[in-house]
Scaffold this motif. Sequence first.
Motif, PDB file in Angstrom:
ATOM      1  N   PHE A 127       0.835  -1.209   0.000  1.00 22.05           N
ATOM      2  CA  PHE A 127       0.000   0.000   0.000  1.00 22.05           C
ATOM      3  C   PHE A 127       0.868   1.256   0.000  1.00 22.05           C
ATOM      4  N   SER A 128       1.981   1.230   0.754  1.00 26.27           N
ATOM      5  CA  SER A 128       2.888   2.384   0.725  1.00 26.27           C
ATOM      6  C   SER A 128       3.505   2.542  -0.660  1.00 26.27           C
ATOM      7  N   ASP A 129       3.698   1.419  -1.352  1.00 31.72           N
ATOM      8  CA  ASP A 129       4.207   1.454  -2.720  1.00 31.72           C
ATOM      9  C   ASP A 129       3.203   2.128  -3.643  1.00 31.72           C
ATOM     10  N   VAL A 130       1.920   1.878  -3.397  1.00 30.53           N
ATOM     11  CA  VAL A 130       0.870   2.527  -4.193  1.00 30.53           C
ATOM     12  C   VAL A 130       0.920   4.043  -4.008  1.00 30.53           C
ATOM     13  N   VAL A 131       1.030   4.473  -2.743  1.00 29.45           N
ATOM     14  CA  VAL A 131       1.114   5.912  -2.460  1.00 29.45           C
ATOM     15  C   VAL A 131       2.339   6.509  -3.145  1.00 29.45           C
ATOM     16  N   THR A 132       3.446   5.783  -3.074  1.00 30.59           N
ATOM     17  CA  THR A 132       4.678   6.231  -3.732  1.00 30.59           C
ATOM     18  C   THR A 132       4.466   6.384  -5.231  1.00 30.59           C
ATOM     19  N   SER A 133       3.831   5.396  -5.840  1.00 29.73           N
ATOM     20  CA  SER A 133       3.625   5.421  -7.291  1.00 29.73           C
ATOM     21  C   SER A 133       2.784   6.613  -7.718  1.00 29.73           C
ATOM     22  N   ILE A 147       9.757   5.312   1.646  1.00 32.30           N
ATOM     23  CA  ILE A 147      10.084   3.895   1.815  1.00 32.30           C
ATOM     24  C   ILE A 147      10.706   3.662   3.196  1.00 32.30           C
ATOM     25  N   LEU A 148      11.606   4.566   3.612  1.00 31.38           N
ATOM     26  CA  LEU A 148      12.224   4.432   4.929  1.00 31.38           C
ATOM     27  C   LEU A 148      11.175   4.482   6.041  1.00 31.38           C
ATOM     28  N   TRP A 149      10.192   5.361   5.903  1.00 34.84           N
ATOM     29  CA  TRP A 149       9.139   5.484   6.915  1.00 34.84           C
ATOM     30  C   TRP A 149       8.329   4.192   7.010  1.00 34.84           C
ATOM     31  N   SER A 150       7.942   3.650   5.865  1.00 39.28           N
ATOM     32  CA  SER A 150       7.169   2.410   5.890  1.00 39.28           C
ATOM     33  C   SER A 150       8.005   1.267   6.466  1.00 39.28           C
TER      34      SER A 150
END
Length: 309
Positions: free
Chosen positions: A164-170, A200-203
């Motif tokens: 999900f964090s990857d989705v936000v990043t994208s 990414i570090l935060w997640s």
Amino acid sequence: MTASSTSLQTSSRASRLALGSILVAVVVLSLKYVAYLMTGSVALYSDALESIINVAAAVAALIALRVAARPADANHPYGHTKAEYFSAVAEGVLIVLAAAAIVREALPALLNPATLPEQAGLGLAGLGVNLGAGLLNAVWASVLLRQGRALRSPALLADGRHIFSDVVTSVGVLLGVLAARLTGQAWLDPLLAILVALNILWSGWLLVRESVGGLMDAAVEPDTEAKIRQAMSLHGQGALEMHDLRTRHAGSVTFIEFHMVVPGDMTVQEAHSICDRLEDAIRAETPQSSISIHVEPQEKAKHHGVLVL
């Protein structure tokens, strides 16, 4: 259905979901790398790098789930369920490495934006491919989070939260790359890549923090403990008092133990019947629980905890 067969079914479902995560991660990685090749964007490259971590994390989750499913043995009398936490910790470490790789690629481009390739073009088709990968990730993240909660699997929940964090990043990367394309400001592209690394570090920090809590035998959540205490109070007829309640999670299993005070003249059979009733009531509130009840005579009462009159 016995507790053992239920646990086997849960483990099987979790393993199938982990296999699905590997497949989805490979597809998403391929799509994002294609998007990078089509655009030459450093930010899209950083997004693709994070997807490599998704593949590694999915493989680690599958291994951890299979280890966690092993039954208790002489060397591990409490089972192997904590293996799931190691998967999440390993994922956090991989996330840190991915963030470092992204910064290494993006920082030179940020300091010297004129060196960015003019032929990159930031093609709309490439952005569309990346968007498709993000949508696929969003759907799969929702599946993992829903099933992870249902199965009480730290490994699946960690994987779902990371995706999900990857989705936000994208989404952020797409907006930034589009802004760089429309404004002609090349420095926006590497800047977005560095922001991706920070996200990414935060997640990764959140994953490691939660996993360490499990490894350190953190107690169950307050609302879960309240349900356990209520079950003890409602179904402990015959006992005088219950105290020294202790709880902890180990993967999908909740370990619960407490002392139960009974009248000194109560028979072992009567005390055992109360324990059986309490275990059934507690497991109705917290499935997949391992419950230990220490029976004590009346003079051991502490006059605190759960009183049953």
